[in-house]
Design an enzyme around this catalytic site. Structure first.
Site, PDB file in Angstrom:
ATOM      1  N   THR A 129       7.592  -8.019   8.358  1.00 44.89           N
ATOM      2  CA  THR A 129       7.215  -7.957   9.669  1.00 44.89           C
ATOM      3  C   THR A 129       7.981  -6.708  10.394  1.00 44.89           C
ATOM      4  O   THR A 129       9.127  -6.561  10.195  1.00 44.89           O
ATOM      5  CB  THR A 129       7.514  -9.422  10.360  1.00 44.89           C
ATOM      6  OG1 THR A 129       6.999 -10.385   9.983  1.00 44.89           O
ATOM      7  CG2 THR A 129       6.942  -9.205  12.152  1.00 44.89           C
ATOM      8  N   GLU A 243       3.856 -20.776   0.872  1.00 41.22           N
ATOM      9  CA  GLU A 243       4.731 -20.583   2.052  1.00 41.22           C
ATOM     10  C   GLU A 243       3.818 -21.313   2.976  1.00 41.22           C
ATOM     11  O   GLU A 243       4.702 -21.759   3.970  1.00 41.22           O
ATOM     12  CB  GLU A 243       4.494 -18.780   2.313  1.00 41.22           C
ATOM     13  CG  GLU A 243       5.234 -18.675   3.644  1.00 41.22           C
ATOM     14  CD  GLU A 243       5.029 -17.114   4.050  1.00 41.22           C
ATOM     15  OE1 GLU A 243       5.728 -16.738   5.115  1.00 41.22           O
ATOM     16  OE2 GLU A 243       4.621 -16.566   3.243  1.00 41.22           O
ATOM     17  N   THR A 366       0.071 -16.945  12.349  1.00 42.80           N
ATOM     18  CA  THR A 366      -0.169 -17.821  13.372  1.00 42.80           C
ATOM     19  C   THR A 366      -1.475 -18.656  13.140  1.00 42.80           C
ATOM     20  O   THR A 366      -2.327 -18.678  12.364  1.00 42.80           O
ATOM     21  CB  THR A 366      -0.680 -16.670  14.695  1.00 42.80           C
ATOM     22  OG1 THR A 366      -1.812 -16.248  14.373  1.00 42.80           O
ATOM     23  CG2 THR A 366       0.394 -15.866  14.848  1.00 42.80           C
TER      24      THR A 366
END
Length: 395
Positions: A129, A243, A366
């Site tokens: 990120t 993940e 998200t």
């Protein structure tokens, strides 16, 4: 909890995990949360009991056990004693970082890195990120250019879990001109130009340290590239099912534990002359939560079995991730309401869950990104414009 998923070996392992948490985590957890960092001394203890790096092969100091049900037991036992930050950290290592080091490294790299990780003496983080690139990995601006026998790395990363304590960091960097031309480089402590920024002050998950990282002309040896040069994006994509299952597992088990403590509270707390659970509205809320958790459990069980059979798809993992994380958030909110004022006190596990749960719908993709992934996989629909319109929807 979920006894039908396990056999006797798993239950023996549960005893080990439960004792570990009671002895080595619970007595220190509040200090870790206040200090905003997990004591590194706990990782060698976790490794010694097979709770950290369980899948590392025996040749490198691990146990070599590839059965996700053992990770599920760790999630359940951590949730039972409300040590969420520590469980998230274990998940980051076992379900994210370790996959890259097991699947993409050469024998020489394994010999160099895995023993220290298997013993818990070394910590590794994953740095994808960036300030301008979150869920959109193609927006990464960190670059690495070849210079003889090394790569010169420049850029920055943010929201990096274990960023302040990691001894080594897997960094995703752009290594070519193509939009998807990325590579993965391992930056190690002590490399000149590797700078740790501030430890970020998060709303929840306080002891799970998160940091900014900066790379200023860091000279990374060519031997520290993992996987194929230019294939970093595909390498990053291959581990997404596990993940996302990890987040689903953590979310479900935490929601289940908060529900159980709330159900117990509602049975002993009186209002208007009778227990809360005898109030129809409270009883209905608990009934809704119980049903939703059972439905999520069934899906999660199926996903765990699919992962162990190497058949869990990115779409199915995305379904579990968004649903379980949103259920976690929704469950905690309703449980805080049932606790009333006590549910707003930080010492209450329900209040702690209220601030810890919020990030679960954000990290690892998200909720909106998960729905986009699922939506793109829906059966083709007949729309005006025929094939061109369908192609446009998929683009």
């Amino acid at each position: 909890m979920r006894r039908d998923l396990y056999n006797s070996d798993h239950e023996l392992y549960r005893d080990t995990v439960r004792n570990f948490f009671q002895r080595d985590v619970v007595p220190h957890y509040e200090d870790w949360e206040r200090g905003r960092i997990i004591d590194r001394g706990v990782y060698p203890l976790a490794a010694r009991h097979g709770i950290f790096g369980l899948e590392i092969p025996e040749a490198y100091g691990g146990s070599g056990v590839a059965d996700y049900r053992y990770r599920m037991i760790v999630c359940e036992e951590s949730a039972r004693v409300f040590t969420t930050s520590f469980n998230v950290t274990l998940g980051l290592f076992d379900d994210v970082v370790l996959r890259y080091l097991l699947e993409l490294t050469t024998e020489e790299q394994k010999q160099r890195w895995l023993p220290g990780l298997a013993s818990g003496e070394r910590i590794c983080a994953m740095a994808m990120t960036e300030p301008a690139a979150g869920s959109d990995l193609r927006g990464i601006r960190t670059t690495a250019r070849r210079d003889g026998d090394a790569w010169i790395l420049n850029g920055s990363k943010t929201f990096i879990s274990c960023g302040t304590c990691a001894d080594m960091v897997i960094v995703a960097a752009r290594t070519g001109s193509g939009r998807s031309d990325f590579s993965l480089l391992v930056v190690e402590e002590g490399m000149e130009g590797f700078v740790r920024g501030r430890k970020l002050d998060k709303v929840g998950l306080h002891s799970q340290d998160t940091a900014e990282l900066f790379f200023e002309n860091v000279r990374v040896p060519a031997g520290n590239v993992i996987g194929d040069v230019g294939s970093g994006l595909s390498h990053m994509m291959f581990n997404l099912p596990r993940e996302r299952l990890s987040v689903a597992a953590q979310s479900y088990t935490s929601a289940r534990s908060i529900y159980e403590v709330t159900r117990s509270y509602a049975s002993t707390r009186f209002a208007f002359g009778k227990p809360l659970v005898d109030q129809q509205h409270i009883r209905f809320v608990l009934a809704e939560i119980a049903t939703e958790l059972d439905v999520a459990e069934a899906y999660l069980d199926r996903s765990v079995s699919a992962l162990d059979a190497a058949s869990l798809t990115p779409v199915d993992a995305a379904k579990g991730k968004w649903y379980a994380s949103e259920l976690y958030k929704r469950t905690v909110d309703r449980c805080v309401q049932i606790f009333g004022g006590y549910g707003y006190m930080v010492e209450s596990p329900v209040a702690r869950a209220f601030i810890d749960s919020r990030a679960s719908t954000i990290y690892a993709g998200t909720t909106e990104i998960m729905k986009e992934i699922i939506g793109r996989d829906l059966p083709d629909r007949e729309v005006d414009g025929g094939e061109a319109a369908v192609a446009s929807e998929r683009a």
